[in-house]
Design an enzyme around this catalytic site. Sequence first.
Site, mmCIF file in Angstrom:
data_model
loop_
_atom_site.group_PDB
_atom_site.id
_atom_site.type_symbol
_atom_site.label_atom_id
_atom_site.label_comp_id
_atom_site.label_asym_id
_atom_site.label_seq_id
_atom_site.Cartn_x
_atom_site.Cartn_y
_atom_site.Cartn_z
ATOM 1 N N PRO A 268 0.778 -1.376 0.118
ATOM 2 C CG PRO A 268 -0.859 -1.464 1.387
ATOM 3 C CD PRO A 268 0.411 -2.145 1.074
ATOM 4 C CB CYS A 269 1.290 3.784 -2.328
ATOM 5 S SG CYS A 269 -0.511 4.353 -3.035
ATOM 6 C CD GLN A 270 -3.364 2.918 1.094
ATOM 7 O OE1 GLN A 270 -2.358 2.583 0.874
ATOM 8 N NE2 GLN A 270 -4.585 2.568 0.622
ATOM 9 C CB SER B 231 0.555 8.465 -2.187
ATOM 10 O OG SER B 231 -0.205 9.362 -3.230
#
Length: 359
Positions: free
Chosen positions: A65-67, A70
């Site tokens: 996951p990049c949340q 980002s």
Amino acid sequence: FSGIGTQAMALKRLGYQVDHIGISEIDKHALKSYNAIHGEVKNYGGIGSFERMPKDIDICSWSFPCQDISLAGKQGGMVDGSRSNYGYVFLDTIENTPYEERPKVLLMENVKALLSKTFSEDWKEIHLRLERLGYKNYAESLIATDFGIPQTRDRVFIVSIKGEYSYTFPKPFKLNKKLKDYLETKVDEKYYLSDKQIEQIVNWKAYNKPLENARNENDETIQTITAKSNTSMNSSMVLIKETTKKGYTEAEEGNGVYIDRPHQKRGVVQKDKIQTIKTSANDIGVVVKDTENYLESNVLGSIDNSRRAWKEDKIMGTITTNSDTSKVLLNNLRIRKLTPLEAWRLMGIDDEDFHKAKA
């Protein structure tokens, strides 16, 4: 982090016979779509819920996951308890697996921000841990427009190979497709922007220019009349707000438009392509021609200060943003959001897989 299995789709597209040993996913909707597209696959559950990797894996993707990395998020980083920290949990799982039983190749894709100064320590740590686990790493930042997709999607990849091997990333090639090539021909009215949304993204002040040289040299017709009184603009463009010196950017048919607070951003208009698609594509629009409501302009008509175009004789129906219309026309152009099918197409997904998941 299997999602709907786009990396497996890519392997299949390259002509490989793909046998799924298993996936790790906790999103029930992603799982439902994954199984509809690829067939029933064993799900090992969330990363961290199983101690080691299964045997006999040739390629394992781990695009965590990049949340928390980002630019669109809070950039909290890969700290304990964060979603992006599951990248480290995955590496723990590899470490718990005997060397000879570890996957031969690891493939990681994530946001380009992972290369930024903010996350430089995480970037170094990922590489160091992979090396300690016996992998030789090859990293590159790639953008989708260099590989056949008209989307300004810039992502970083790490290809990790167990043992002494070499790897070369593919070379960019000329983009031969435009955004218009991915659009549906018939689209529900619900995808078109409302009058209120149009008001928020169009720079109406930029239309306030006198009708100088508006008439064509060879006849008595005039260019398309715009929404403001005493104005005339090129009939093939819409002026979208942007934080530039001019305060706007010209958007033409087939251009992608960032529709979420464009006045706060730069690069809100992309020629023949779309901006980066996020989890939802609701912040991206596309400029399209209205083929049902536009009448050719043959005679100079009048427009009052309420931006209403009168349809008299052969006078065109042009920009209308008044409350009594649900069809906002801008010089015969309209702006709408992407449909789900279009968004999947712009992620390189085949229509067949989309319809399987939709069903």
